[in-house]
Design a protein around this motif. Structure first.
Motif, PDB file in Angstrom:
ATOM      1  N   UNK A   1       0.802  -4.902   2.723  1.00 49.99           N
ATOM      2  CA  UNK A   1       2.143  -5.655   3.142  1.00 49.99           C
ATOM      3  C   UNK A   1       2.575  -5.114   4.548  1.00 49.99           C
ATOM      4  N   UNK A   2       3.507  -5.611   4.744  1.00 49.66           N
ATOM      5  CA  UNK A   2       4.165  -5.522   6.379  1.00 49.66           C
ATOM      6  C   UNK A   2       4.300  -4.129   6.842  1.00 49.66           C
ATOM      7  N   UNK A   3       5.131  -3.277   5.757  1.00 51.62           N
ATOM      8  CA  UNK A   3       5.459  -2.055   6.301  1.00 51.62           C
ATOM      9  C   UNK A   3       5.099  -0.984   4.917  1.00 51.62           C
ATOM     10  N   UNK A   4       3.776  -0.840   4.788  1.00 54.92           N
ATOM     11  CA  UNK A   4       3.642   0.012   3.696  1.00 54.92           C
ATOM     12  C   UNK A   4       3.943   1.580   3.658  1.00 54.92           C
ATOM     13  N   UNK A   5       4.241   2.157   2.592  1.00 53.56           N
ATOM     14  CA  UNK A   5       4.646   3.605   2.502  1.00 53.56           C
ATOM     15  C   UNK A   5       3.363   4.319   2.763  1.00 53.56           C
ATOM     16  N   UNK A   6       2.382   3.791   2.303  1.00 53.55           N
ATOM     17  CA  UNK A   6       1.088   4.594   2.532  1.00 53.55           C
ATOM     18  C   UNK A   6       0.707   4.812   4.065  1.00 53.55           C
ATOM     19  N   UNK A   7      -0.187   5.445   4.367  1.00 53.97           N
ATOM     20  CA  UNK A   7      -0.508   5.564   5.772  1.00 53.97           C
ATOM     21  C   UNK A   7      -1.785   4.643   5.989  1.00 53.97           C
ATOM     22  N   UNK A   8      -1.810   3.845   7.010  1.00 54.38           N
ATOM     23  CA  UNK A   8      -2.443   2.724   7.361  1.00 54.38           C
ATOM     24  C   UNK A   8      -3.585   3.241   8.330  1.00 54.38           C
ATOM     25  N   UNK A   9      -4.465   2.644   8.700  1.00 50.17           N
ATOM     26  CA  UNK A   9      -5.465   3.175   9.719  1.00 50.17           C
ATOM     27  C   UNK A   9      -4.902   3.406  11.087  1.00 50.17           C
ATOM     28  N   UNK A  10      -3.700   2.686  11.436  1.00 52.87           N
ATOM     29  CA  UNK A  10      -3.147   2.912  12.623  1.00 52.87           C
ATOM     30  C   UNK A  10      -2.576   4.363  12.579  1.00 52.87           C
ATOM     31  N   UNK A  11      -1.804   4.757  11.181  1.00 48.39           N
ATOM     32  CA  UNK A  11      -1.339   6.012  11.042  1.00 48.39           C
ATOM     33  C   UNK A  11      -2.345   7.292  11.318  1.00 48.39           C
ATOM     34  N   UNK A  12      -3.528   6.906  10.678  1.00 47.26           N
ATOM     35  CA  UNK A  12      -4.710   7.785  10.725  1.00 47.26           C
ATOM     36  C   UNK A  12      -5.187   7.927  12.207  1.00 47.26           C
ATOM     37  N   UNK A  13      -5.178   6.939  13.121  1.00 50.12           N
ATOM     38  CA  UNK A  13      -5.582   7.025  14.489  1.00 50.12           C
ATOM     39  C   UNK A  13      -4.684   7.853  15.103  1.00 50.12           C
ATOM     40  N   UNK A  14      -3.384   7.797  14.834  1.00 50.02           N
ATOM     41  CA  UNK A  14      -2.207   8.458  15.499  1.00 50.02           C
ATOM     42  C   UNK A  14      -2.683   9.877  15.368  1.00 50.02           C
ATOM     43  N   UNK A  15      -3.152  10.386  14.159  1.00 47.53           N
ATOM     44  CA  UNK A  15      -3.373  11.870  13.951  1.00 47.53           C
ATOM     45  C   UNK A  15      -4.371  12.208  14.677  1.00 47.53           C
TER      46      UNK A  15
END
Ligand code: SOE
Length: 386
Positions: free
Chosen positions: A351-365
């Motif tokens: 979905x467009x803005x999921x509540x779960x962490x996406x790969x982009x969020x994982x990359x940010x870490x």
């Protein structure tokens, strides 16, 4: 559309947690893969699963399996994610997403090349109902503008030099360990709850035990730390990863923060805390008493909110299954995280803005980890690329 079928890669501490949560949701888990075929078979037998896979190729070749959960040591994540996406399977990968920001950038690109596949990172702490409620309160402006925040994530299972696990080795888990293994949970959660982005960091890391005793043969389970009875005589190995890390944070927009992470804090088992200080109110939460959210007031009594779906923001109540007083905790966060992810899988894709962490969020870490490591090395503030 056919119902999703999952396979779980990794039979250590966390693999069975994934299996249990999936089963509570009624998702069929077909099998597991361990580090040897014997371990796969033993785990499958213990959990009552149909297959203990021989190797990863057998998981990928299983056409019934449409979702792969990766709970293997971090060094395997990159190759396993790429191979899973290549065979058209959705991926839920444990954190950190991979060893370096270069690897996670590659995985973000691979996810983009497969837009119909759900690519999620297992930052489960987001799915405590009171973490979701805190997020809603911040979004509704209930605490005003965040001025500063602080917190920590503390564990004690690696306190002694005789405690050993694959995570302590940089080659297996990544250069940063307390920061990478537990600190990224905290950093992810803070970004999720506040919506604030870290602009720069100033870090101090410390390896309390530069030499640890590694048992010969046998494995040392996560949280058991010390060798099991099947292990041979231990031998000393050099350890470069951090047992402790402290980081000052500057956020875009001006807010300030401070956090510290440790896996050698006696008596703290798995304790994530945060406190947000806003222009109107404060909020504080502790993962070891996850049913309570402290709401700090100036002109009236501060209060403790007890989780109850009836009084939570709708965005949090959706992920809270039991009435107040019927405690929800760690295993429930996995169930709720997978509810969100499998809803997208059932819906045909992310979905467009999921509540779960996406790969982009994982990359940010991993980008943050690189900045933290550089700051520690140079003794300076380091900007985090946007
Ligand atoms: C071990 O430190 C560990 O299992 C982490 O790897 C998990 O992410 C955390 O949820 C609990 O602790």
């Amino acid at each position: 559309m056919a119902l999703p079928v999952a396979a779980v890669v990794g039979t250590g501490f966390i693999g069975p947690v994934h299996v249990e949560a999936l089963r509570r949701l009624g998702v069929r888990v077909k099998g597991m893969l361990g580090s040897t075929p014997d371990k796969s078979r033993a785990a499958a037998a213990q959990l009552g699963l149909e297959r203990g896979y021989e190797d990863y190729a057998a998981v990928l070749a299983d056409r019934e399996v449409t979702v792969v959960h990766l709970t293997s040591p971090n060094r395997h994540h990159r190759a396993q994610v790429l191979a899973a996406l290549g065979t058209g399977k959705h991926v839920i990968c444990e954190k950190p997403l991979a060893l370096t920001a270069a690897e996670t950038a590659e995985l973000v690109a691979a996810a983009k090349a497969h837009p119909q596949l759900v690519c999620a990172v297992n930052y489960n702490v987001r799915f405590y109902p009171l973490a979701l409620h805190a997020r809603a309160l911040v979004r509704r402006g209930e605490i005003g503008e965040v001025l500063h925040l602080h917190g920590s994530y503390l564990q004690d299972w690696l306190l002694k030099p005789t405690d050993f696990n694959w995570r302590v080795l940089a080659a297996e888990g990544g250069d940063l360990r307390a920061v990478g293994d537990v600190g990224t949970h905290w950093l992810d959660l803070i970004g999720f709850v506040t919506g604030l982005e870290i602009e720069s960091v100033m870090a101090d890391l410390h390896t309390v035990h530069p030499v640890r005793e590694r048992p010969a043969g046998g494995s040392v389970g996560t949280f058991t730390g010390s060798p099991g009875p099947e292990s041979g005589a231990p031998h000393p190995v050099a350890v470069t990863t951090d047992d402790y890390g402290a980081v000052l944070l500057r956020f875009r927009g001006g807010a300030r923060g401070v956090c510290h992470f440790s896996q050698v804090a006696a008596g703290r088992k798995n304790c994530l805390r945060f406190e947000l200080s806003g222009t109107r109110r404060s909020l504080a939460w502790n993962s070891e008493s996850p049913e309570e959210l402290w709401i700090g007031e100036r002109g009236e009594p501060s209060r403790l909110l007890q989780r109850d779906p009836g009084i939570l923001d709708a965005s949090a109540a959706r992920f809270s299954a039991y009435p107040g007083g019927h405690a929800e905790g760690y295993p429930d966060t996995f169930k709720q995280l997978y509810r969100a992810i499998y809803a997208d899988i059932a819906g045909g894709g992310p979905s467009a803005e999921p509540l779960y962490a996406t790969f982009a969020d994982g990359h940010r870490e991993l980008v943050l980890c690189a900045a933290i490591a550089e700051s520690h090395r140079t003794g300076r503030w380091v900007n985090v690329p946007g």
